[in-house]
Design a protein around this motif. Structure first.
Motif, PDB file in Angstrom:
ATOM      1  N   MET A   1       0.848  -1.189   0.000  1.00  0.00           N
ATOM      2  CA  MET A   1       0.000   0.000   0.000  1.00  0.00           C
ATOM      3  C   MET A   1       0.886   1.243   0.000  1.00  0.00           C
ATOM      4  N   ASN A   2       0.510   2.209  -0.792  1.00  0.00           N
ATOM      5  CA  ASN A   2       1.291   3.432  -0.893  1.00  0.00           C
ATOM      6  C   ASN A   2       0.686   4.483   0.045  1.00  0.00           C
ATOM      7  N   PHE A   3       1.508   5.040   0.897  1.00  0.00           N
ATOM      8  CA  PHE A   3       1.053   6.004   1.892  1.00  0.00           C
ATOM      9  C   PHE A   3       1.333   7.447   1.490  1.00  0.00           C
ATOM     10  N   PHE A   4       1.769   7.643   0.252  1.00  0.00           N
ATOM     11  CA  PHE A   4       2.105   8.973  -0.247  1.00  0.00           C
ATOM     12  C   PHE A   4       1.558   9.120  -1.657  1.00  0.00           C
ATOM     13  N   ARG A   5       1.283  10.364  -2.027  1.00  0.00           N
ATOM     14  CA  ARG A   5       0.882  10.632  -3.406  1.00  0.00           C
ATOM     15  C   ARG A   5       1.548  11.927  -3.854  1.00  0.00           C
ATOM     16  N   LEU A   6       1.739  12.005  -5.150  1.00  0.00           N
ATOM     17  CA  LEU A   6       2.425  13.159  -5.726  1.00  0.00           C
ATOM     18  C   LEU A   6       1.524  14.379  -5.697  1.00  0.00           C
ATOM     19  N   ASP A   7       2.035  15.447  -5.121  1.00  0.00           N
ATOM     20  CA  ASP A   7       1.381  16.753  -5.218  1.00  0.00           C
ATOM     21  C   ASP A   7       2.088  17.456  -6.373  1.00  0.00           C
ATOM     22  N   THR A   8       1.409  17.548  -7.506  1.00  0.00           N
ATOM     23  CA  THR A   8       2.055  18.086  -8.703  1.00  0.00           C
ATOM     24  C   THR A   8       2.418  19.556  -8.536  1.00  0.00           C
ATOM     25  N   ARG A   9       1.649  20.296  -7.759  1.00  0.00           N
ATOM     26  CA  ARG A   9       1.961  21.709  -7.535  1.00  0.00           C
ATOM     27  C   ARG A   9       3.266  21.849  -6.755  1.00  0.00           C
ATOM     28  N   LEU A  10       3.424  21.049  -5.712  1.00  0.00           N
ATOM     29  CA  LEU A  10       4.618  21.138  -4.881  1.00  0.00           C
ATOM     30  C   LEU A  10       5.804  20.386  -5.480  1.00  0.00           C
ATOM     31  N   GLY A  11       5.521  19.393  -6.290  1.00  0.00           N
ATOM     32  CA  GLY A  11       6.588  18.606  -6.897  1.00  0.00           C
ATOM     33  C   GLY A  11       7.204  17.587  -5.949  1.00  0.00           C
ATOM     34  N   ILE A  12       6.451  17.194  -4.919  1.00  0.00           N
ATOM     35  CA  ILE A  12       6.935  16.180  -3.976  1.00  0.00           C
ATOM     36  C   ILE A  12       5.792  15.226  -3.639  1.00  0.00           C
ATOM     37  N   LEU A  13       6.157  14.089  -3.074  1.00  0.00           N
ATOM     38  CA  LEU A  13       5.156  13.188  -2.519  1.00  0.00           C
ATOM     39  C   LEU A  13       4.741  13.729  -1.157  1.00  0.00           C
ATOM     40  N   VAL A  14       3.446  13.666  -0.865  1.00  0.00           N
ATOM     41  CA  VAL A  14       2.930  14.095   0.433  1.00  0.00           C
ATOM     42  C   VAL A  14       2.175  12.927   1.062  1.00  0.00           C
TER      43      VAL A  14
END
Length: 103
Positions: A1-14
């Motif tokens: 299970m992935n506990f992070f997703r890409l925030d395209t605005r910030l350019g990082i996984l959150v």
């Protein structure tokens, strides 16, 4: 299970946790914290990249005579500054979480 997703605005996984923190077992919590620390450690580099973009846009702005283009550059600079602010919030807020989780 992935506990992070890409925030395209910030350019990082959150973090993107489906359950409350307490519902994860100790091993999953440690794994999540380990992943987050790696992501969090890259935030200052991401900020430095955005600051470089701001500097380039400010240089272009100082030479720009077209009013509409100047407005566009100012808007882009403002958005980049907003992203930097949000990244610092993620960086600072979650250092407290990781500290508390290790207590």
């Amino acid at each position: 299970m992935n506990f992070f997703r890409l925030d395209t605005r910030l350019g990082i996984l959150v973090p993107h946790l489906v359950n409350e923190w307490e519902h994860y077992d100790q091993e999953k919590r440690e794994n999540i914290l380990f992943q987050w620390e790696k992501i969090r450690g890259a935030i200052p580099d991401r900020i430095a990249d955005l600051e470089q973009e701001i500097n380039e846009k400010q240089n272009a702005l100082s030479d720009e005579s077209n009013f509409l283009k100047s407005c566009q550059l100012n808007s882009e600079i403002s958005e980049l500054a907003s992203i930097i602010n949000d990244l610092w919030l993620w960086y600072r807020t979650h250092q407290d979480i990781t500290h508390k989780a290790h207590l």
